[in-house]
Write an enzyme that holds these catalytic residues in place. Structure first.
Site, PDB file in Angstrom:
ATOM      1  N   HIS A 180       9.460  39.725 -20.181  1.00 44.10           N
ATOM      2  CA  HIS A 180       9.353  41.152 -19.858  1.00 44.10           C
ATOM      3  C   HIS A 180       7.948  41.423 -19.337  1.00 44.10           C
ATOM      4  O   HIS A 180       6.965  40.916 -19.879  1.00 44.10           O
ATOM      5  CB  HIS A 180       9.630  41.972 -21.124  1.00 44.10           C
ATOM      6  CG  HIS A 180       9.397  43.434 -20.937  1.00 44.10           C
ATOM      7  ND1 HIS A 180       9.925  44.137 -19.865  1.00 44.10           N
ATOM      8  CD2 HIS A 180       8.678  44.332 -21.669  1.00 44.10           C
ATOM      9  CE1 HIS A 180       9.547  45.407 -19.958  1.00 44.10           C
ATOM     10  NE2 HIS A 180       8.790  45.546 -21.028  1.00 44.10           N
ATOM     11  N   CYS A 224      13.137  48.224 -23.263  1.00 42.68           N
ATOM     12  CA  CYS A 224      12.725  47.072 -22.446  1.00 42.68           C
ATOM     13  C   CYS A 224      13.527  45.823 -22.749  1.00 42.68           C
ATOM     14  O   CYS A 224      13.508  44.870 -21.979  1.00 42.68           O
ATOM     15  CB  CYS A 224      11.237  46.795 -22.637  1.00 42.68           C
ATOM     16  SG  CYS A 224      10.239  48.194 -22.144  1.00 42.68           S
ATOM     17  N   ASN A 267       5.685  47.782 -15.085  1.00 42.22           N
ATOM     18  CA  ASN A 267       6.726  47.647 -16.109  1.00 42.22           C
ATOM     19  C   ASN A 267       7.908  48.537 -15.727  1.00 42.22           C
ATOM     20  O   ASN A 267       7.846  49.760 -15.844  1.00 42.22           O
ATOM     21  CB  ASN A 267       6.138  48.072 -17.464  1.00 42.22           C
ATOM     22  CG  ASN A 267       7.127  47.961 -18.605  1.00 42.22           C
ATOM     23  OD1 ASN A 267       8.314  47.713 -18.388  1.00 42.22           O
ATOM     24  ND2 ASN A 267       6.645  48.162 -19.821  1.00 42.22           N
TER      25      ASN A 267
END
Ligand code: UT7
Length: 332
Positions: free
Chosen positions: A256, A116, A286
């Site tokens: 994020h 990520c 996500n």
């Protein structure tokens, strides 16, 4: 004379059409819309459907839009860096495949695997290439087809992730705007909490690994959550402190999009009001390496030249970091 910095001079993005809503997930696993919204903030995510389509196909769409918006011909691109944990294949690099499919013929290209935080790592690398004075046009892509490594019978992971791609153009600038500072961190001991068990050199794919569902994301959510809250908030705060930035100086936080509660904790630590925080987790979930460029893509028309922007991420590895940049152009 001002030092040469790497400025983002354009953004492209792509999300697949198909929407996997919380209501559809309710029919697939033992979950409910209220739980998913209150624990994660996700309402729907996009899923790439279609035989033979992979991460590169989404990235190509984002890169084409980027080159069309910036007016830069594909053959002028000198380097393309792709951040992803869902490469088309183990090798070659997805970046190579993106270049081939997009018609980028004069560039060298490679992948970055930092989960990520991949986009932040790749952005820092790309910026260094520009700052060196040797390269003038570098594309940084963040893309993930998370649906290819998610077990849709595991309610703890399938509710979070989605597919998407984002890309930015980096060019040299000498007016004080551009990427100004980054703090990147990693801690491999965190791998026990978030990884894929098989398919690598330690445990190559076999019939048994497939039957044991070891080619999917394994995540111990609560442990990751605790590290993520601390990691993302601490590093963002550290970046502000070492550059003497106050909350008033910052126009936008680009966090994020892993969990709305992690985003809130980071914004609180930075003392930022919600209006300054980019949040699209409700629409896209996500998307791993794609969350940050997809935020920039969605907010591009609200960003003004000179805006102080902090990007922050935390993910598998563990990897985490924050980047400070001054936005380089007004809405077009
Ligand atoms: O981007 C990469 C980095 N990843 C992250 O940052 C993710 C970090 N972790 C998280 O976001 C959260 O830990 C999750 C969203 C994954 C899970 O939320 P949580 O608040 O940590 O839930 P939990 O795992 O502690 O589970 C709480 C309860 C459990 O039931 P019991 O044991 O209390 O009866 C779970 O079985 O919620 C249950 N549960 C669910 N219930 C309904 C777990 N998943 C679900 C679900 N629907 N989908």
């Amino acid at each position: 004379m001002q030092k040469i910095t790497a400025a983002i001079t354009g953004v492209g993005g792509y999300v697949p059409e198909y929407k996997l809503t919380n209501q559809i997930l309710e029919t697939m696993v033992d979950t409910n819309d209220e739980w998913i919204r209150s624990r994660t903030g996700v309402e729907e995510r996009r899923i790439l459907k279609g035989e033979g389509l992979g991460s590169s196909d989404m990235a190509v769409e984002a890169v084409k839009e980027l080159c069309q918006k910036t007016g830069i011909p594909m053959d002028e691109i000198e380097c393309l860096i792709c951040a992803t944990v869902t490469p088309d294949m183990v090798f070659p690099a997805t970046a190579n495949i993106i270049c081939d499919k997009a018609g980028i013929n004069n560039a060298f290209s490679f992948d970055v695997g930092a989960a990520c935080s991949g986009f932040l790592y790749a952005l820092t690398l790309g910026s260094s290439l520009i700052e060196s004075g040797r390269y003038k046009k570098v594309i940084v892509v963040g893309v993930d087809k998370m649906s290819s490594i998610i077990d849709y019978s595991d309610r703890a992971t399938c509710i979070i992730f989605g597919d998407g791609a984002g890309a930015v153009m980096l060019e040299p600038q000498a007016d004080g705007n551009g990427v100004l500072d980054s703090i990147l961190k990693s801690d491999g001991s965190g791998r026990q909490f978030l990884h894929m068990k098989a398919g690598g050199s330690v445990k190559p794919a076999t019939v048994d690994t497939v039957l044991a569902k070891e080619h999917y994301v394994y995540q111990e959510g609560q442990s990751v959550f605790k590290f993520a809250v601390k990691g993302m908030a601490d590093v963002s705060f550290e970046l502000m402190e070492r550059n003497n930035l106050t909350a008033d100086d910052i126009a936008w936080l680009v966090p994020h999009q892993a969990n709305l509660r992690i985003i809130d904790a980071t914004a609180n630590r930075m003392n930022l009001p919600k209006e300054k925080v980019m949040i699209n987790i409700q629409k896209f979930g996500n998307t791993t390496a794609a969350t940050l460029p997809l935020c920039l893509w969605e907010w591009e028309n609200q960003l003004k030249k000179g805006d102080n922007i902090i990007l922050a991420a935390f993910g598998g590895g563990f990897t985490w970091g924050a980047t400070w940049l001054k936005w380089a152009y007004d809405p077009k």
